[in-house]
Motif scaffolding. Sequence first.
Motif, PDB file in Angstrom:
ATOM      1  N   LEU A   1       0.813  -1.215   0.000  1.00 28.33           N
ATOM      2  CA  LEU A   1       0.000   0.000   0.000  1.00 28.33           C
ATOM      3  C   LEU A   1       0.847   1.266   0.000  1.00 28.33           C
ATOM      4  CD1 LEU A   1      -2.538  -1.118   2.764  1.00 28.33           C
ATOM      5  CD2 LEU A   1      -2.897  -1.162   0.288  1.00 28.33           C
ATOM      6  N   PRO A   2       0.363   2.316  -0.641  1.00 28.10           N
ATOM      7  CA  PRO A   2       1.064   3.603  -0.552  1.00 28.10           C
ATOM      8  C   PRO A   2       1.007   4.119   0.875  1.00 28.10           C
ATOM      9  CG  PRO A   2      -1.072   3.866  -1.638  1.00 28.10           C
ATOM     10  CD  PRO A   2      -0.843   2.394  -1.495  1.00 28.10           C
ATOM     11  N   SER A   3       1.982   4.919   1.246  1.00 24.42           N
ATOM     12  CA  SER A   3       2.107   5.344   2.643  1.00 24.42           C
ATOM     13  C   SER A   3       0.874   6.090   3.153  1.00 24.42           C
ATOM     14  CB  SER A   3       3.352   6.231   2.800  1.00 24.42           C
ATOM     15  OG  SER A   3       3.258   7.377   1.958  1.00 24.42           O
ATOM     16  N   ASN A   4       0.249   6.928   2.288  1.00 19.33           N
ATOM     17  CA  ASN A   4      -0.916   7.688   2.762  1.00 19.33           C
ATOM     18  C   ASN A   4      -2.085   6.776   3.105  1.00 19.33           C
ATOM     19  OD1 ASN A   4      -1.212   7.030   0.049  1.00 19.33           O
ATOM     20  ND2 ASN A   4      -2.458   8.823  -0.410  1.00 19.33           N
ATOM     21  N   LEU A   5      -2.335   5.745   2.304  1.00 17.03           N
ATOM     22  CA  LEU A   5      -3.432   4.814   2.594  1.00 17.03           C
ATOM     23  C   LEU A   5      -3.085   3.945   3.792  1.00 17.03           C
ATOM     24  CD1 LEU A   5      -6.144   3.564   1.991  1.00 17.03           C
ATOM     25  CD2 LEU A   5      -5.055   2.136   0.238  1.00 17.03           C
ATOM     26  N   ARG A   6      -1.816   3.552   3.900  1.00 13.80           N
ATOM     27  CA  ARG A   6      -1.388   2.738   5.043  1.00 13.80           C
ATOM     28  C   ARG A   6      -1.603   3.498   6.351  1.00 13.80           C
ATOM     29  NH1 ARG A   6       3.361   1.764   3.176  1.00 13.80           N
ATOM     30  NH2 ARG A   6       4.541   3.254   4.434  1.00 13.80           N
ATOM     31  N   GLU A   7      -1.221   4.757   6.370  1.00  9.27           N
ATOM     32  CA  GLU A   7      -1.416   5.571   7.567  1.00  9.27           C
ATOM     33  C   GLU A   7      -2.895   5.724   7.898  1.00  9.27           C
ATOM     34  OE1 GLU A   7       0.548   9.207   6.756  1.00  9.27           O
ATOM     35  OE2 GLU A   7       2.567   8.312   6.656  1.00  9.27           O
ATOM     36  N   LEU A   8      -3.712   5.877   6.864  1.00  8.82           N
ATOM     37  CA  LEU A   8      -5.154   6.029   7.075  1.00  8.82           C
ATOM     38  C   LEU A   8      -5.757   4.763   7.670  1.00  8.82           C
ATOM     39  CD1 LEU A   8      -7.536   7.973   6.641  1.00  8.82           C
ATOM     40  CD2 LEU A   8      -7.839   6.950   4.370  1.00  8.82           C
ATOM     41  N   LEU A   9      -5.350   3.607   7.167  1.00 11.50           N
ATOM     42  CA  LEU A   9      -5.875   2.340   7.668  1.00 11.50           C
ATOM     43  C   LEU A   9      -5.399   2.065   9.096  1.00 11.50           C
ATOM     44  CD1 LEU A   9      -5.487   0.103   4.493  1.00 11.50           C
ATOM     45  CD2 LEU A   9      -7.633   0.906   5.510  1.00 11.50           C
ATOM     46  N   ASP A  10      -4.186   2.496   9.416  1.00  9.77           N
ATOM     47  CA  ASP A  10      -3.675   2.279  10.770  1.00  9.77           C
ATOM     48  C   ASP A  10      -4.442   3.121  11.801  1.00  9.77           C
ATOM     49  OD1 ASP A  10      -1.840   0.444   9.894  1.00  9.77           O
ATOM     50  OD2 ASP A  10      -0.177   1.873   9.763  1.00  9.77           O
ATOM     51  N   LYS A  11      -5.049   4.222  11.355  1.00  8.11           N
ATOM     52  CA  LYS A  11      -5.840   5.075  12.244  1.00  8.11           C
ATOM     53  C   LYS A  11      -7.303   4.651  12.306  1.00  8.11           C
ATOM     54  CE  LYS A  11      -2.971   9.148  11.260  1.00  8.11           C
ATOM     55  NZ  LYS A  11      -2.950  10.500  10.608  1.00  8.11           N
TER      56      LYS A  11
END
Length: 333
Positions: free
Chosen positions: A255-265
């Motif tokens: 996953l791209p970093s922006n989507l990964r960060e969103l999913l982690d939140k």
Amino acid sequence: MVDCTSTVQPDRGETDSNVMMKATFLSVFASRLALSLATLLTLLAATPHARAQAVVVMVNGEPITTYDIEQRSRLITLTTRKTAPRQEVIQQLIDDRLKIKEAKKFGINLSASDVDGAFAGMGQRMGMSADQLAKVLTAQGVRPETMKLRLQADTAWGALVRGRYKQSLMVGERDVRAASGDATSPEQTESYEYQLRPVVIFVPRGSSPGVVEQRKKEAEIIRDRVQSCAEAATTFKSLRQASIRDTIVKTSADLPSNLRELLDKTPVGKMTPPEVTKQGIEMVALCDRKVTAADTPAKRAARDKLFAQKYEAKSKSYLDDLRKGAMIEYKQK
């Protein structure tokens, strides 16, 4: 100039029959002459680059012309915003012909549909259809076939090198760990597996900003109400203008970093905030998230970098050997 269609004056003693035969012959001759001239003019008009088709170099019996060089130069300028030296352009064309021929020798022979598919894929990555990409190239003086030839060479060569040297191109875990050892942040050192269900709420094309905003507010209301993937599936399957995809599994490195960060939140069972896209209003339902032994983003990046280095080295040495054994004859500089 002789007027082939003028009235034929009979010689003394000639019969009317002979006169008619001569007139018929001259008429047919004139028609054929006119047809030949028209055909010649058509051919000249159809080949405006006839004078630019001089052969510059022969590669294993295959010509590279001044027109080929001109087209590749324009393509390089268009894609890199730089002007390549003429000899560099010629070398690219030589390499492409060597790559295609070598790949065919090992049974890698891309069909026209394969090349068209690669061309369409390039357009898709640029947000265009194949026809739109072709028009963009043509507007810049580049024939689509020029780009397709480059794609054919690169695709066939990549498959050949990866296939022939698969074992030597493998990257060891020790090398990966050493290359990614400087990454210390949790998102780089830990990898997660995500189970996702993408959702889209369709918005008719051409809708006003007010309509789009209204649909986005409706999506927010649904998002607040949904507490699990099961609820998300039931809710969106009942809506006529919405769709929910089957569960897909992705790791952190996928996953791209922006989507990964969103999913982690995002809490498990909940949905990501609605986003306006070309398809409509999109969200993602997070069904599960767990730690996995798969590559972390840092390890994936390190692995890809090490592989690329090995591939480039092998590709260069392979191509150097092909050049040494090739019949390359320069006709003009």
